[in-house]
Design a protein around this motif. Structure first.
Motif, short mmCIF file in Angstrom:
data_model
loop_
_atom_site.label_atom_id
_atom_site.label_comp_id
_atom_site.label_asym_id
_atom_site.label_seq_id
_atom_site.Cartn_x
_atom_site.Cartn_y
_atom_site.Cartn_z
N GLU A 259 40.87 40.65 30.88
CA GLU A 259 39.74 39.88 30.33
C GLU A 259 40.16 38.46 29.98
N ASP A 262 40.56 36.44 33.24
CA ASP A 262 39.25 36.09 33.78
C ASP A 262 38.61 34.95 32.99
N VAL A 384 23.56 43.38 38.68
CA VAL A 384 24.71 42.72 38.05
C VAL A 384 25.42 43.68 37.10
N ARG A 385 24.64 44.43 36.32
CA ARG A 385 25.24 45.37 35.39
C ARG A 385 26.05 46.45 36.13
N GLN A 388 29.27 44.90 37.37
CA GLN A 388 30.23 44.79 36.26
C GLN A 388 30.86 46.14 35.94
N LEU A 393 34.15 44.91 34.29
CA LEU A 393 33.74 43.82 33.41
C LEU A 393 32.77 44.37 32.36
N VAL A 399 25.30 37.09 34.37
CA VAL A 399 26.34 36.48 35.20
C VAL A 399 27.01 35.38 34.38
N THR A 403 32.14 36.97 35.46
CA THR A 403 31.36 37.73 36.45
C THR A 403 31.08 36.89 37.68
N TRP A 404 30.75 35.61 37.48
CA TRP A 404 30.49 34.72 38.62
C TRP A 404 31.68 34.73 39.58
N GLU A 406 34.21 36.81 39.76
CA GLU A 406 34.52 38.13 40.33
C GLU A 406 33.59 38.42 41.51
N ILE A 407 32.32 38.06 41.38
CA ILE A 407 31.40 38.23 42.51
C ILE A 407 31.87 37.40 43.70
#
Length: 421
Positions: A259, A262, A384-385, A388, A393, A399, A403-404, A406-407
């Motif tokens: 975490e 990231d 998105v959930r 994650q 995540l 997002v 998350t952005w 990682e996508i």
């Protein structure tokens, strides 16, 4: 000079930690469904304590496993502060995979990414053995270097600005060992691996931040100065603690460390008037002393006292140390929009995320497809959930910055024609 080995000791397992594991193919990171995963204590591989199957996303149910007392990782000790497990994975069409020495710390979540190779007539089994953590095992101390590399040598500085690379090439040994294997590793994965190998995930969050910033700045100095390539080598960095940091092929990382990486992965440390990231060296501060460098245990004790990450760093490196941000993140299709995307957001950035999630869902069928209309509604939030959840995540449906990216990373991984392995 090698550090003397620590006294071996049996540890009483009175606490618990968690294991999250997902299995992917070496070919384009496709998840592997219905793989059989068995967990046993290292040293007792035939005494199975858990046996589970992977789902359509290549994941197993999160497991809770015995671990030593928390206090073993909170101060230097002769007792091993983590449990070691052997993970055995099998699936028709793939080489059997054994990972020995996976670490479980108390009150922490270990994240194991297991990569399986398609089976061939020549190979049907791969064995990965994880050595001891650097704070517990026996490793050579860092050979001191100047923290700022000279810039007046023609050709020494190749890059004109600080760039976060998509991959680093890790030479798994000392620089002069030609038989050591080179690995292409995603930059963020490399930092997570090193931090999980060199500090404990049970430590205060700002201690973890300080150490991650030091590891990233050191690594980006190697990238920026092309340190090894200018010496005639074909790699970015080594796995030797004498020269760089300890990176361990195939090891698990820890959620608390992941975490932080990231959150901070485009950052590095700088000094006024110096363009290059600072080569922030450190040592443990107990078995090895290193004046003017950060010590890992010292950073832990400052974190206990409530010091922030930058206060910890300045305590060791001086008051003129600053956190900076890289000018570019390589290999990313689109940069962060500057603010989170959530219900009510709209526009091209939302449409792009929707299109990328749809592309990812072709490899991860648990991820629902959405209408790429550029409007962030409930369907997009749910997708998105789920993304994650699959990729470890916080499942907020928003997002955010981690998350952005990682996508972006997963999208590149599942859509590129030839994945580097």
């Amino acid at each position: 000079m090698y550090i003397p080995p620590l006294k071996a000791a049996q540890t009483e397992e009175t606490d618990e930690g968690k294991l999250r594991l997902y299995v992917v193919s070496a070919l384009r990171n496709q998840p592997i469904e219905d793989a059989t995963v068995t967990i046993s204590y290292s040293g007792e591989p035939n005494s199975v304590i858990e046996e589970v199957k992977t789902d359509a996303s290549g994941m197993i149910p999160e497991l809770t496993l015995p671990a030593p007392p928390l206090e073993y990782s909170m101060a230097p000790s002769e007792y091993q502060p983590y449990s070691e497990y052997t993970i055995r994975i099998s699936r028709d069409g793939f080489e059997n995979l054994d990972i020995s020495g996976a670490e479980i710390l108390p009150e922490s979540t270990a994240v194991q990414r297991a990569v399986m190779n398609p089976s061939t007539p020549e190979n049907s089994f791969e064995d990965i053995v994880i050595p001891a953590h650097t704070l517990y095992g026996e490793y050579p101390p860092k050979i001191p270097e100047e923290e700022i590399k000279p810039m007046n040598t023609s050709g020494e500085i190749v890059l004109s600005r600080v760039v976060v690379p998509e991959y680093v090439v890790v030479h798994d040994g000392v620089p002069t060992n030609p038989s050591a294997k080179d690995y292409y590793v995603r930059y963020r994965d490399y930092i997570k691996n090193v931090a999980s190998s060199e500090i404990y995930a049970t430590w205060p969050k700002d201690t973890i931040r300080a150490n991650v910033l030091a590891i990233m700045s050191f690594t980006l100095n190697r990238v920026y100065t092309e340190w090894y390539r200018n010496k005639g080598y074909d790699f970015t960095i080594t796995s030797s603690t004498a020269f760089d940091h300890k990176w361990i092929h195939g090891r698990n990382v820890f959620e608390s460390i992941s975490e932080v990486v990231d959150e901070l992965f485009d950052n590095y440390l700088s000094r006024p008037g110096v363009r290059q990231p600072i080569l922030t060296q450190y040592c443990d501060g107990e078995r090895v002393q290193c004046p003017n460098w950060m010590t890992q245990w010292g950073s832990k004790y400052l974190g206990d006292q409530g010091y922030s990450a930058i206060e910890i760093l300045r305590n060791f490196y001086g008051d003129n140390m600053y956190i900076n941000a890289a000018e570019e993140i390589s290999g990313i299709p689109a940069s962060w929009p500057g603010q989170p995307l959530d219900i009510g957001s709209s526009g091209s950035k939302v449409r792009q995320i929707q299109e990328q999630l749809n592309a990812i869902s072709k490899s991860y069928p648990a991820l629902p497809s959405v209408n790429a209309d550029g409007i962030y509604g409930e369907a997009t939030q749910n997708a998105v959930r789920e993304f994650q959840r699959i990729f470890g995540l916080p499942a907020t449906g928003v997002v955010d910055y981690p998350t952005w990216y990682e996508i972006q990373d997963i999208y590149v991984g599942v859509t590129r024609i030839a994945e580097l392995v």
